[in-house]
Scaffold this motif. Structure first.
Motif, mmCIF file in Angstrom:
data_model
loop_
_atom_site.group_PDB
_atom_site.id
_atom_site.type_symbol
_atom_site.label_atom_id
_atom_site.label_comp_id
_atom_site.label_asym_id
_atom_site.label_seq_id
_atom_site.Cartn_x
_atom_site.Cartn_y
_atom_site.Cartn_z
ATOM 1 N N UNK A 4 13.063 22.687 16.567
ATOM 2 C CA UNK A 4 13.543 23.672 17.538
ATOM 3 C C UNK A 4 14.760 24.437 17.024
ATOM 4 N N UNK A 5 15.564 23.808 16.221
ATOM 5 C CA UNK A 5 16.713 24.505 15.640
ATOM 6 C C UNK A 5 16.220 25.650 14.758
ATOM 7 N N UNK A 6 15.248 25.366 13.938
ATOM 8 C CA UNK A 6 14.694 26.401 13.059
ATOM 9 C C UNK A 6 14.001 27.482 13.880
ATOM 10 N N UNK A 7 13.211 27.080 14.875
ATOM 11 C CA UNK A 7 12.508 28.050 15.717
ATOM 12 C C UNK A 7 13.485 29.002 16.401
ATOM 13 N N UNK A 43 28.665 17.007 16.904
ATOM 14 C CA UNK A 43 29.562 18.168 16.968
ATOM 15 C C UNK A 43 28.864 19.444 16.506
ATOM 16 N N UNK A 44 27.974 19.313 15.539
ATOM 17 C CA UNK A 44 27.216 20.470 15.066
ATOM 18 C C UNK A 44 26.184 20.904 16.110
ATOM 19 N N UNK A 45 25.588 19.936 16.781
ATOM 20 C CA UNK A 45 24.636 20.244 17.845
ATOM 21 C C UNK A 45 25.333 21.024 18.957
ATOM 22 N N UNK A 46 26.531 20.603 19.312
ATOM 23 C CA UNK A 46 27.302 21.298 20.350
ATOM 24 C C UNK A 46 27.576 22.739 19.916
ATOM 25 N N UNK A 47 28.014 22.943 18.689
ATOM 26 C CA UNK A 47 28.278 24.298 18.184
ATOM 27 C C UNK A 47 27.020 25.151 18.236
ATOM 28 N N UNK A 48 25.902 24.573 17.834
ATOM 29 C CA UNK A 48 24.629 25.291 17.838
ATOM 30 C C UNK A 48 24.267 25.719 19.257
ATOM 31 N N UNK A 55 20.585 24.844 26.287
ATOM 32 C CA UNK A 55 20.815 23.465 26.682
ATOM 33 C C UNK A 55 20.446 22.494 25.560
ATOM 34 N N UNK A 56 21.280 21.489 25.334
ATOM 35 C CA UNK A 56 20.930 20.472 24.335
ATOM 36 C C UNK A 56 19.643 19.735 24.703
ATOM 37 N N UNK A 57 19.313 19.686 25.995
ATOM 38 C CA UNK A 57 18.060 19.041 26.415
ATOM 39 C C UNK A 57 16.855 19.672 25.733
ATOM 40 N N UNK A 58 16.913 20.985 25.554
ATOM 41 C CA UNK A 58 15.814 21.684 24.891
ATOM 42 C C UNK A 58 15.779 21.342 23.398
ATOM 43 N N UNK A 59 16.927 21.396 22.759
ATOM 44 C CA UNK A 59 17.008 21.095 21.324
ATOM 45 C C UNK A 59 16.547 19.667 21.046
ATOM 46 N N UNK A 60 16.937 18.745 21.915
ATOM 47 C CA UNK A 60 16.593 17.338 21.738
ATOM 48 C C UNK A 60 15.182 16.998 22.223
ATOM 49 N N UNK A 61 14.468 18.036 22.680
ATOM 50 C CA UNK A 61 13.071 17.921 23.121
ATOM 51 C C UNK A 61 12.891 17.022 24.346
ATOM 52 N N UNK A 62 13.918 16.998 25.216
ATOM 53 C CA UNK A 62 13.783 16.306 26.494
ATOM 54 C C UNK A 62 13.062 17.189 27.499
#
Length: 72
Positions: A4-7, A43-48, A55-62
């Motif tokens: 998801x980060x790449x997408x 910390x990098x996830x938060x910056x992203x 939402x981090x929920x999306x990045x983490x695939x929740x």
């Protein structure tokens, strides 16, 4: 998660170099994150998430639907 980060990066039209700068890592390190050769730090996830207002929920695939960060 790394998928998801790449997408998101591609969807929003950013280069690997631009995102690496946002995260404070080298382009080589960012490429390793995208390819799954290394993990992303919290910390990098938060910056992203802040950079893309996602939402981090999306990045983490929740969740499967992109959501903006709640504004307080």
């Amino acid at each position: 998660m790394l998928k998801r980060i790449k997408e998101l990066r591609i969807e929003k039209g950013f280069s690997e170099e631009a995102i690496a700068e946002v995260l404070g890592v080298s382009c080589k390190m960012y490429r390793k994150m995208e390819s799954g050769d290394t993990s992303i730090k919290a910390s990098q996830l938060v910056k992203f998430c802040l950079f893309f207002n996602i939402s981090p929920d999306y990045i983490l695939e929740f969740i499967d639907e992109q959501r903006e960060l709640p504004m307080e």
